[in-house]
Design an enzyme around this catalytic site. Structure first.
Site, PDB file in Angstrom:
ATOM      1  CG  ASP A  33      31.171  22.341   6.072  1.00  0.00           C
ATOM      2  OD1 ASP A  33      31.685  21.256   5.781  1.00  0.00           O
ATOM      3  OD2 ASP A  33      31.131  23.310   5.279  1.00  0.00           O
TER       4      ASP A  33
ATOM      5  NE  ARG B  54      42.447  25.292   6.401  1.00  0.00           N
ATOM      6  CZ  ARG B  54      41.884  24.265   5.790  1.00  0.00           C
ATOM      7  NH1 ARG B  54      42.108  23.057   6.213  1.00  0.00           N
ATOM      8  NH2 ARG B  54      41.104  24.449   4.751  1.00  0.00           N
TER       9      ARG B  54
ATOM     10  NE  ARG C 188      37.293  18.124   0.579  1.00  0.00           N
ATOM     11  CZ  ARG C 188      37.466  19.270   1.210  1.00  0.00           C
ATOM     12  NH1 ARG C 188      38.448  19.413   2.064  1.00  0.00           N
ATOM     13  NH2 ARG C 188      36.672  20.289   0.996  1.00  0.00           N
TER      14      ARG C 188
ATOM     15  CE  LYS D 139      36.389  26.960   5.748  1.00  0.00           C
ATOM     16  NZ  LYS D 139      36.828  26.156   4.610  1.00  0.00           N
ATOM     17  CG  ASN D 140      33.452  26.961   2.900  1.00  0.00           C
ATOM     18  OD1 ASN D 140      34.670  27.027   3.031  1.00  0.00           O
ATOM     19  ND2 ASN D 140      32.728  25.980   3.424  1.00  0.00           N
TER      20      ASN D 140
ATOM     21  CB  CYS E  94      39.668  19.430   6.084  1.00  0.00           C
ATOM     22  SG  CYS E  94      39.802  20.848   7.175  1.00  0.00           S
TER      23      CYS E  94
HETATM   24  N1  EPU Z   1      32.916  15.237  -5.274  1.00  0.00           N
HETATM   25  C1  EPU Z   1      33.316  14.352  -6.242  1.00  0.00           C
HETATM   26  N2  EPU Z   1      33.876  14.863  -7.377  1.00  0.00           N
HETATM   27  C2  EPU Z   1      34.034  16.194  -7.563  1.00  0.00           C
HETATM   28  C3  EPU Z   1      33.626  17.082  -6.560  1.00  0.00           C
HETATM   29  C4  EPU Z   1      33.060  16.573  -5.426  1.00  0.00           C
HETATM   30  O1  EPU Z   1      33.200  13.120  -6.092  1.00  0.00           O
HETATM   31  O2  EPU Z   1      34.565  16.569  -8.616  1.00  0.00           O
HETATM   32  C5  EPU Z   1      32.321  14.716  -4.040  1.00  0.00           C
HETATM   33  C6  EPU Z   1      33.228  15.035  -2.838  1.00  0.00           C
HETATM   34  O3  EPU Z   1      34.213  14.039  -2.668  1.00  0.00           O
HETATM   35  C7  EPU Z   1      32.250  15.081  -1.719  1.00  0.00           C
HETATM   36  C8  EPU Z   1      31.006  15.676  -2.366  1.00  0.00           C
HETATM   37  O4  EPU Z   1      31.146  15.442  -3.763  1.00  0.00           O
HETATM   38  O5  EPU Z   1      31.978  13.773  -1.290  1.00  0.00           O
HETATM   39  C9  EPU Z   1      30.768  17.152  -2.120  1.00  0.00           C
HETATM   40  O6  EPU Z   1      31.925  17.867  -2.439  1.00  0.00           O
HETATM   41  P1  EPU Z   1      31.892  19.426  -2.829  1.00  0.00           P
HETATM   42  O7  EPU Z   1      32.608  19.564  -4.119  1.00  0.00           O
HETATM   43  O8  EPU Z   1      30.508  19.940  -2.720  1.00  0.00           O
HETATM   44  O9  EPU Z   1      32.764  20.050  -1.684  1.00  0.00           O
HETATM   45  P2  EPU Z   1      33.910  21.135  -1.820  1.00  0.00           P
HETATM   46  O10 EPU Z   1      33.537  22.152  -2.815  1.00  0.00           O
HETATM   47  O11 EPU Z   1      35.216  20.456  -1.926  1.00  0.00           O
HETATM   48  C10 EPU Z   1      32.888  22.791  -0.068  1.00  0.00           C
HETATM   49  C11 EPU Z   1      33.379  23.397   1.204  1.00  0.00           C
HETATM   50  C12 EPU Z   1      33.426  22.334   2.273  1.00  0.00           C
HETATM   51  C13 EPU Z   1      32.036  21.733   2.432  1.00  0.00           C
HETATM   52  C14 EPU Z   1      31.510  21.211   1.094  1.00  0.00           C
HETATM   53  C15 EPU Z   1      30.093  20.695   1.157  1.00  0.00           C
HETATM   54  C16 EPU Z   1      34.854  25.103   0.380  1.00  0.00           C
HETATM   55  C17 EPU Z   1      36.230  25.609   0.221  1.00  0.00           C
HETATM   56  N3  EPU Z   1      34.712  23.934   0.977  1.00  0.00           N
HETATM   57  O12 EPU Z   1      33.842  21.775  -0.384  1.00  0.00           O
HETATM   58  O13 EPU Z   1      33.795  23.004   3.467  1.00  0.00           O
HETATM   59  O14 EPU Z   1      32.089  20.668   3.345  1.00  0.00           O
HETATM   60  O15 EPU Z   1      31.582  22.247   0.106  1.00  0.00           O
HETATM   61  O16 EPU Z   1      29.250  21.700   1.575  1.00  0.00           O
HETATM   62  O17 EPU Z   1      33.891  25.758  -0.002  1.00  0.00           O
HETATM   63  C18 EPU Z   1      34.622  23.179   5.652  1.00  0.00           C
HETATM   64  O18 EPU Z   1      34.348  24.384   5.588  1.00  0.00           O
HETATM   65  O19 EPU Z   1      34.930  22.586   6.714  1.00  0.00           O
HETATM   66  C19 EPU Z   1      34.563  22.385   4.414  1.00  0.00           C
HETATM   67  C20 EPU Z   1      35.139  21.195   4.277  1.00  0.00           C
END
Ligand code: EPU
Length: 417
Positions: free
Chosen positions: A304, A396, A121, A22-23, A116
């Site tokens: 995750d 999803r 985030r 998915k990701n 989610c």
């Molecule tokens: N963060 C910040 N500022 C930013 C970006 C991130 O403070 O600008 C913080 C976030 O709040 C969080 C941490 O950094 O505490 C990590 O966030 P990251 O940006 O790595 O997560 P993401 O890109 O929003 C993806 C996956 C998530 C998965 C995370 C961590 C996708 C679409 N989503 O999210 O997947 O948990 O990386 O591996 O790729 C899931 O599949 O259930 C899911 C939530």
């Protein structure tokens, strides 16, 4: 609303084939807009997050066709227009369109993405990347208006190794002038998949999968073919099912290295795992030992899988401690597990799970995608019937979950109410 009903206690035996990640897929599809020719992506999972991205592609005027697991996208005649909030808030990954459009047209208008509800985030690191490359970001309420006279390569140090910010910075940098260096980049395999896809189009990206990524901008991106990597979180979820109720449950089409952190935790508990080249075979663990787990960016233990793993921790003898370091609100599954008989205490970022406890069927809510997966696992283990409401969240991210589990012996059904 959709709900899943499970009659627990059935042993799972046979083979589950893992789908595309998915990701990865949710980043590859928006990244395809950067090409001026037709791109083909194989191993696209049939999940509702992909349907939502498809809706955005079509809204922008891309020609999209799906034949089996192959998606063909022709973005040569898209129109760069504002994506309505109702569509973009359906999922987190909608903001990958923001970056692709900015990278391609140097102007984009879009709303804050959805996803989610597991924590705040923020997207400040993505915006930091945009600004470093020369974009001006205006925020009007929930909406971003972003312009760049010219996108120019720059050094971007991410304050934390964010998956989203790493992908977004790559997407904006691939057509920028000069070289961008991302420091403290996320190292997740999904980022390597995105970089490979873009390189196949003609981009010049090196270092993906390490914490320093170099991107040298190019003028033109053309046609290409790529495959989505297997979903390590889906694989991990079914591996945990194997440890709970498996009888030689075979999980195939995986990259074992991608689930190394889970394999090691399962071994620490005493679960028997047979590793093959692209599969693992797992049986229900007896007398499992307690473990301590801390979520971290790749190659650490993935956040995750934290909620799915909690179900297994209820079956370990002693007190396991699980620390969530990525999200501040990812324990919404815990009250429902407790309703089913688990002994869990939440203290700040940690949960303390005492076991083993018998689980009994109950009526519970899937508050988010992985909370839903955790409760499905609990339902498979529990005595009696479990009803899980709001399973739209689960659909999803898990392709054909009902069929996959039914085929290996689970009594599980989904219904619309
Ligand atoms: N963060 C910040 N500022 C930013 C970006 C991130 O403070 O600008 C913080 C976030 O709040 C969080 C941490 O950094 O505490 C990590 O966030 P990251 O940006 O790595 O997560 P993401 O890109 O929003 C993806 C996956 C998530 C998965 C995370 C961590 C996708 C679409 N989503 O999210 O997947 O948990 O990386 O591996 O790729 C899931 O599949 O259930 C899911 C939530």
């Amino acid at each position: 609303m959709k709900r899943i009903r499970i009659e627990g206690g059935c042993p799972l035996t046979g083979t589950i084939r893992i789908s595309g990640a998915k990701n990865s897929a949710v980043a590859l599809v928006p990244a395809s807009l950067l090409s001026d020719e037709i791109v083909k992506i194989d191993n696209i999972p049939n999940i509702s997050d992909i349907d939502a991205l498809n809706e955005i592609l079509k809204y922008l005027g891309a020609k999209v066709s799906r034949k089996g697991t192959i998606m063909e996208i022709d973005s040569s005649s898209i129109v760069n227009k504002e994506i309505p909030e109702e569509i973009s808030k359906k999922l987190r990954a909608s903001y990958y369109f923001m970056s692709s459009l900015l990278g391609k047209y140097k102007h984009v208008e879009m709303y804050f993405p959805g996803g989610c509800s597991i924590g705040a985030r923020p997207i400040d690191q993505t915006l930091k990347g945009y600004r470093a490359l020369g974009a001006v970001v205006k925020e009007e309420g929930n909406k971003y208006i972003i312009d760049a006279e010219e996108l120019k390569g720059a050094e971007v140090y991410l304050d934390m190794p964010s998956v989203g910010a790493t992908v977004n910075t790559i997407l904006v940098a691939v057509k920028a002038k000069g070289t961008t260096i991302i420091e403290n980049a996320a190292k997740e395999p999904e980022i390597v998949n995105v970089a490979t896809f873009l390189n196949n189009m003609g981009a010049k990206i090196t270092g993906a999968g390490t914490s320093t990524i170099h991107i040298t901008g190019v003028d033109y991106l053309g046609s290409c073919f790529t495959e989505v990597i297997p979903d390590r979180i889906e694989a991990g979820t079914y591996m945990i099912a194997g440890a709970l109720v498996g009888e030689n449950l075979r999980i195939e089409n995986i990259i074992p290295e991608h689930v190394d952190s889970l394999i090691n935790k399962l071994k620490e508990m005493g679960v028997s795992i047979k590793e093959e080249e692209d599969a693992v075979v797992i049986s229900k663990g007896e007398n499992l030992k307690e473990v301590d787990v801390k979520t971290l960016g790749y190659p650490g233990f993935p956040t995750d899988l934290q909620q799915p793993l909690t179900t297994l921790l209820t079956q370990c003898k002693g007190e396991s401690i699980l620390e969530e370091t990525i999200y501040e609100n990812r324990f919404k599954n815990v009250p429902y597990l407790k309703d089913m008989g688990a002994d869990i205490e939440i203290v700040g970022k940690k949960i303390y799970v005492k076991g083993p406890t018998s689980l009994v069927g109950s009526e519970v809510e899937a508050t988010d995608l992985r909370a839903g997966a955790c409760l499905i696992l609990a339902g498979l283990k529990a005595e009696g019937k479990t009803t899980i409401n709001n399973v739209e969240h689960v659909l999803r991210g898990y392709e054909n979950i009902i069929e996959k589990l039914t085929n290996v012996g689970a009594k599980i059904e989904i219904e619309e109410i």
